[in-house]
Design a protein around this motif. Structure first.
Motif, PDB file in Angstrom:
ATOM      1  N   TRP A 169     -11.567   5.225  49.789  1.00 47.21           N
ATOM      2  CA  TRP A 169     -10.391   5.178  48.912  1.00 47.21           C
ATOM      3  C   TRP A 169     -10.243   6.492  48.184  1.00 47.21           C
ATOM      4  O   TRP A 169     -11.183   7.280  48.095  1.00 47.21           O
ATOM      5  N   VAL A 170      -9.097   6.689  47.580  1.00 47.17           N
ATOM      6  CA  VAL A 170      -8.848   7.966  46.919  1.00 47.17           C
ATOM      7  C   VAL A 170      -9.813   8.188  45.748  1.00 47.17           C
ATOM      8  O   VAL A 170     -10.200   9.317  45.455  1.00 47.17           O
ATOM      9  N   THR A 171     -10.218   7.115  45.085  1.00 44.57           N
ATOM     10  CA  THR A 171     -11.128   7.271  43.949  1.00 44.57           C
ATOM     11  C   THR A 171     -12.425   7.944  44.396  1.00 44.57           C
ATOM     12  O   THR A 171     -12.969   8.799  43.700  1.00 44.57           O
ATOM     13  N   GLY A 172     -12.897   7.571  45.571  1.00 47.19           N
ATOM     14  CA  GLY A 172     -14.090   8.213  46.110  1.00 47.19           C
ATOM     15  C   GLY A 172     -13.844   9.679  46.460  1.00 47.19           C
ATOM     16  O   GLY A 172     -14.743  10.515  46.344  1.00 47.19           O
ATOM     17  N   HIS A 173     -12.638   9.995  46.890  1.00 48.26           N
ATOM     18  CA  HIS A 173     -12.321  11.394  47.220  1.00 48.26           C
ATOM     19  C   HIS A 173     -12.327  12.262  45.952  1.00 48.26           C
ATOM     20  O   HIS A 173     -12.949  13.308  45.914  1.00 48.26           O
ATOM     21  N   SER A 174     -11.585  11.808  44.931  1.00 51.21           N
ATOM     22  CA  SER A 174     -11.416  12.659  43.749  1.00 51.21           C
ATOM     23  C   SER A 174     -12.595  12.582  42.793  1.00 51.21           C
ATOM     24  O   SER A 174     -12.893  13.556  42.115  1.00 51.21           O
ATOM     25  N   TYR A 175     -13.275  11.409  42.724  1.00 53.11           N
ATOM     26  CA  TYR A 175     -14.309  11.255  41.692  1.00 53.11           C
ATOM     27  C   TYR A 175     -15.701  10.925  42.232  1.00 53.11           C
ATOM     28  O   TYR A 175     -16.564  10.500  41.484  1.00 53.11           O
ATOM     29  N   ILE A 176     -15.902  11.130  43.550  1.00 54.48           N
ATOM     30  CA  ILE A 176     -17.271  11.229  44.060  1.00 54.48           C
ATOM     31  C   ILE A 176     -17.411  12.597  44.721  1.00 54.48           C
ATOM     32  O   ILE A 176     -18.355  13.321  44.474  1.00 54.48           O
ATOM     33  N   VAL A 177     -16.416  12.944  45.522  1.00 55.78           N
ATOM     34  CA  VAL A 177     -16.558  14.181  46.277  1.00 55.78           C
ATOM     35  C   VAL A 177     -15.979  15.380  45.511  1.00 55.78           C
ATOM     36  O   VAL A 177     -16.726  16.188  44.954  1.00 55.78           O
ATOM     37  N   TYR A 178     -14.669  15.502  45.431  1.00 56.40           N
ATOM     38  CA  TYR A 178     -14.116  16.792  45.009  1.00 56.40           C
ATOM     39  C   TYR A 178     -14.263  17.120  43.521  1.00 56.40           C
ATOM     40  O   TYR A 178     -14.675  18.231  43.186  1.00 56.40           O
ATOM     41  N   GLY A 179     -13.928  16.186  42.623  1.00 58.54           N
ATOM     42  CA  GLY A 179     -14.008  16.519  41.194  1.00 58.54           C
ATOM     43  C   GLY A 179     -15.444  16.773  40.740  1.00 58.54           C
ATOM     44  O   GLY A 179     -15.783  17.861  40.256  1.00 58.54           O
ATOM     45  N   PRO A 180     -16.324  15.776  40.911  1.00 57.79           N
ATOM     46  CA  PRO A 180     -17.701  15.941  40.430  1.00 57.79           C
ATOM     47  C   PRO A 180     -18.442  17.094  41.099  1.00 57.79           C
ATOM     48  O   PRO A 180     -19.184  17.815  40.439  1.00 57.79           O
ATOM     49  N   LEU A 181     -18.247  17.284  42.395  1.00 55.65           N
ATOM     50  CA  LEU A 181     -18.983  18.371  43.049  1.00 55.65           C
ATOM     51  C   LEU A 181     -18.424  19.729  42.626  1.00 55.65           C
ATOM     52  O   LEU A 181     -19.179  20.682  42.430  1.00 55.65           O
ATOM     53  N   ALA A 182     -17.117  19.832  42.442  1.00 59.86           N
ATOM     54  CA  ALA A 182     -16.568  21.104  41.936  1.00 59.86           C
ATOM     55  C   ALA A 182     -17.179  21.404  40.566  1.00 59.86           C
ATOM     56  O   ALA A 182     -17.397  22.560  40.220  1.00 59.86           O
ATOM     57  N   ASN A 183     -17.465  20.356  39.801  1.00 58.89           N
ATOM     58  CA  ASN A 183     -18.067  20.548  38.480  1.00 58.89           C
ATOM     59  C   ASN A 183     -19.598  20.630  38.526  1.00 58.89           C
ATOM     60  O   ASN A 183     -20.245  20.757  37.485  1.00 58.89           O
ATOM     61  N   GLY A 184     -20.164  20.497  39.706  1.00 58.09           N
ATOM     62  CA  GLY A 184     -21.615  20.680  39.858  1.00 58.09           C
ATOM     63  C   GLY A 184     -22.472  19.633  39.172  1.00 58.09           C
ATOM     64  O   GLY A 184     -23.571  19.940  38.711  1.00 58.09           O
ATOM     65  N   VAL A 185     -22.008  18.385  39.099  1.00 59.55           N
ATOM     66  CA  VAL A 185     -22.799  17.369  38.394  1.00 59.55           C
ATOM     67  C   VAL A 185     -23.742  16.622  39.340  1.00 59.55           C
ATOM     68  O   VAL A 185     -23.641  16.727  40.560  1.00 59.55           O
ATOM     69  N   THR A 186     -24.640  15.864  38.720  1.00 55.08           N
ATOM     70  CA  THR A 186     -25.538  14.976  39.451  1.00 55.08           C
ATOM     71  C   THR A 186     -24.910  13.595  39.487  1.00 55.08           C
ATOM     72  O   THR A 186     -24.405  13.110  38.474  1.00 55.08           O
ATOM     73  N   GLN A 187     -24.955  12.973  40.673  1.00 55.25           N
ATOM     74  CA  GLN A 187     -24.327  11.658  40.818  1.00 55.25           C
ATOM     75  C   GLN A 187     -25.250  10.655  41.489  1.00 55.25           C
ATOM     76  O   GLN A 187     -26.183  11.028  42.188  1.00 55.25           O
ATOM     77  N   VAL A 188     -24.878   9.390  41.326  1.00 55.08           N
ATOM     78  CA  VAL A 188     -25.488   8.324  42.112  1.00 55.08           C
ATOM     79  C   VAL A 188     -24.516   7.993  43.246  1.00 55.08           C
ATOM     80  O   VAL A 188     -23.305   7.930  43.036  1.00 55.08           O
ATOM     81  N   LEU A 189     -25.058   7.841  44.444  1.00 58.98           N
ATOM     82  CA  LEU A 189     -24.251   7.396  45.581  1.00 58.98           C
ATOM     83  C   LEU A 189     -24.920   6.122  46.076  1.00 58.98           C
ATOM     84  O   LEU A 189     -26.093   6.151  46.461  1.00 58.98           O
ATOM     85  N   TYR A 190     -24.202   5.014  46.023  1.00 57.03           N
ATOM     86  CA  TYR A 190     -24.821   3.725  46.342  1.00 57.03           C
ATOM     87  C   TYR A 190     -24.147   3.090  47.556  1.00 57.03           C
ATOM     88  O   TYR A 190     -22.928   2.984  47.618  1.00 57.03           O
TER      89      TYR A 190
END
Ligand code: WTA
Length: 658
Positions: free
Chosen positions: A317-338
């Motif tokens: 879904w788009v939420t995963g595109h903008s707020y798992i992949v592109y936004g957070p990674l552009a900002n260089g953050v650490t994430q959980v992927l479940y």
């Protein structure tokens, strides 16, 4: 939503001020609103400065040929470089990009930015070996595993737009998307884990490939991750087409020199339901999209270097595109992927993950929150959730009780809740509280974020006064806006811009109210789009699926209110004469048929076999009346029906149709 619930909602007087410490250190302060409103283009240009550009742009916004926007015209950049390499170059290669948590308990894996860079380069080299060139489309049909993110970034790196198809969609749905965007390669997995058991994916790709061929489109290669190791059967491997990931990507070079692409180079196509049967391929491009995703992620979630961010959406879904992949990674953050579901192998799985991984920001959907409420607070109470400092909600209106429960039980009353309104088409959050600024009001998405201009208007496009309701529109372009519908500029103009053409407003398809403070309450769709558990479904698409069954003559679908899923799919079906009463299992048969045609999420909650459908004299189905039946209400005004006795026939015939 009935008028009564609405006026109750608008009387909501609970307010939650930002915590003092968060406000004192917030990324964005109240001044941002005025500064951005004074000169939105200068504001967005400043935000684009978060990214690393190979060539700077000449012009921030070219809106000479509306509604076709060009943002950061003349600029060049590489999205994958911005999401990965530049963090490594800046000395942050050892920072964890993903704490991957698999569905099988203990199947966890940390991936640093440096490791992610190697993986993306290897996958990029493999895609090139498979014949993918800049501009070719690549479909991704995968479970929530790191390779899915790697595949997306590898596509971005070589300028091949990806189209991620949710792994829960059927082979038919996949085939029509493959054909529509003419995907050259599909990246998939043998299967994924669902509630403790492997669940196959590859066979659906095989079927889709055959179906796409039937539609005249050839998929050239299929790249397959071995996730479950399950037996796919001898028929499910074609050496001329299928390539194992571990035999290609794992052996490829970790060196890949990236190229910078035009700011308007297509980044991805995301299919979403519209008001007709055919899903729309929403096109997002590179520079503006990445600017919008990165800025909003930083501003709305108040991102700090030590945060552990968890967005529970699927990358389908788009939420995963903008707020798992592109936004957070552009900002260089650490994430959980479940990979898994919230309640497997036990109900407290999410809370366990938050505790184990020290999650500081959780972003999820109201439907999940409502199901946790139902299970009771004893389950989250067993876990230490004190690492959380901010909570987010997306996908559908959050009812005030769910908001307050979320804040109170999950957030320990410390955490602001940001209710974020946006769409596949908008690419980025547009309306939301800002955690360090806004006194949150349960149920309201509040006001547009800095740089965004929205309004609630009447039929003629006039802004409604405080206390009034109408259509939600966006009055100025924004960087992550869709650029068109893939291959269909006319449909793009017609769907979003025709309704308020003279005013140049984008019509979002949602209804909204302004309360007495001027804060916005999004009420839901005003078109034939339903929102079931935060997933967008088209009534027409499900109707077409039903009508494709040999026993069905006609079908009408409505979204009825549902306590758990927000809305639920309810179908009214007229059988063909030769089908008689359809047989004892007709309802189950039709539900299974919809599942096969579209996917499990579209399966109707309820199917009612009826003798007639309520139609106006011009033949339009009056869904409003069917909704009354589906929601067990007294049927409303029937005077515009061609035959006003039809509703009596329907109402008397549908008792117990579940
Ligand atoms: C609904 C998901 C109320 C809305 C990002 C919109 C919301 C549709 C909210 C887009 C919210 C999304 N409050 N309604 N915070 N967020 N919606 O394209 O009807 O899957 O038009 O994008 O979801 O769904 P989509």
């Amino acid at each position: 939503m009935s008028d009564e619930t609405l006026s109750n909602l608008l009387k909501e007087d609970r307010r939650f001020e930002p915590p003092a410490e968060l406000a004192a250190n917030a990324n964005v302060t109240a001044e941002a609103y005025d500064a951005a409103a004074a000169d939105p283009e200068a504001f967005w240009a400043e935000q684009a400065g978060r990214l690393t550009w190979a060539t700077p742009w000449d012009r921030v916004l070219n809106w000479d040929d509306p509604p076709f926007a060009k943002w950061f015209e003349g600029g060049r950049l590489n999205a994958a470089y911005n999401c990965v390499d530049r963090h490594v170059e800046a000395g942050r290669g050892d920072k964890v990009a993903f704490h991957f948590v698999g569905e099988p308990v203990d199947d966890t894996r940390d991936i640093t930015y440096a490791e992610l860079q190697d993986l993306v380069c290897q996958a990029a080299n493999t895609l090139i070996d498979l014949g993918v060139q800049t501009g070719d489309r690549v479909a991704i049909y995968m479970p929530m595993i790191p390779e899915a993110v790697v595949a997306m970034l590898a596509c971005a790196r070589i300028g091949a737009p990806h189209t991620v198809v949710f792994g829960g969609f059927s082979s038919d749905a996949l085939a029509s998307r493959l054909e529509d965007c003419q995907a050259k390669v599909v990246v998939t997995a043998d299967g994924g884990y669902r509630r403790g058991a492997p669940s196959a994916l590859k066979p659906a790709v095989d079927e889709a490939r055959v179906k796409a061929a039937g539609l005249g489109h050839t998929v050239e290669k299929v790249l397959v991750v071995r996730r479950t190791g399950q037996d796919l059967g001898a028929d499910s491997w074609d050496d001329a087409v299928d390539v194992w990931w571990h035999e290609s990507v794992d052996r490829a070079s970790t060196e890949h020199a990236h190229e910078a692409f035009d700011a308007e180079h297509p980044l991805y196509v995301m299919y979403t339901s519209g008001t007709t049967g055919k899903p729309k391929g929403i096109l997002h491009t590179t520079g503006g999209y990445l600017t919008g995703a990165a800025y909003t992620h930083w501003a709305v979630f108040d991102i700090k270097p030590d945060d552990v961010f968890w967005c529970t959406a699927d990358i389908g879904w788009v939420t995963g595109h903008s707020y798992i992949v592109y936004g957070p990674l552009a900002n260089g953050v650490t994430q959980v992927l479940y990979e898994g579901t919230p309640d497997s192998p036990e109900k407290g799985r999410w809370w366990q993950i938050i505790e184990q991984q020290g999650v500081t920001i959780l972003y999820t959907a109201p439907t999940a929150i409502r199901s946790f409420m139902k299970q009771g607070r004893e389950i989250p109470d067993r876990h230490d959730l004190s690492s959380l400092r901010l909570l987010g909600s997306v996908g559908e209106p959050i009812n005030p009780e769910a908001y307050v429960w979320y804040r109170h039980v999950i957030g320990g009353d410390r955490t602001p809740v940001v209710d974020t309104w946006w769409q596949t088409e908008t690419g980025q959050i547009l309306i939301s509280p800002l955690p360090g600024v806004t006194a949150g009001k349960p149920g309201s998405a509040m006001v547009p974020i800095p740089g965004i201009s929205a309004a609630v208007v009447d039929e003629e496009g006039r802004e409604v006064a405080k206390g009034g309701g109408g259509y939600l529109v966006l009055t100025k372009p924004w960087p992550a806006m869709l650029r068109t519908i893939w291959g269909d500029d006319e449909r793009y103009k017609e769907t979003y811009w025709a309704r308020f053409e003279k005013l140049g407003y984008y019509f979002a398809g949602d209804g909204a109210k302004l309360d007495d403070d001027g804060d916005l309450w999004v009420l839901g769709r005003v078109d034939d789009v339903m929102n079931v558990s935060g997933h967008r479904l088209s009534t027409t698409e499900i109707e077409s699926a039903l009508v494709s069954h040999p026993k069905v003559a006609e079908a009408a679908v409505v979204g009825a209110q549902d306590e758990d899923t927000g809305q639920a799919v309810c179908a009214f079906v007229i059988l063909r004469d030769e089908a008689g009463d359809g047989g004892a299992d007709i309802v189950e048969e039709l539900r299974a048929h919809v599942r096969k045609e579209i996917g499990p999420i579209a399966k109707p909650r309820q199917i009612m076999i009826v003798p007639e459908l309520p139609k106006t004299r011009s033949g339009k189905i009056m869904r409003r009346l069917l909704r009354d039946v589906a929601e067990n209400r007294e049927v409303g005004d029937v005077t515009t029906l061609a035959d006003s006795s039809v509703m009596d026939l329907i109402s008397s015939g549908v008792s117990g149709g579940r």
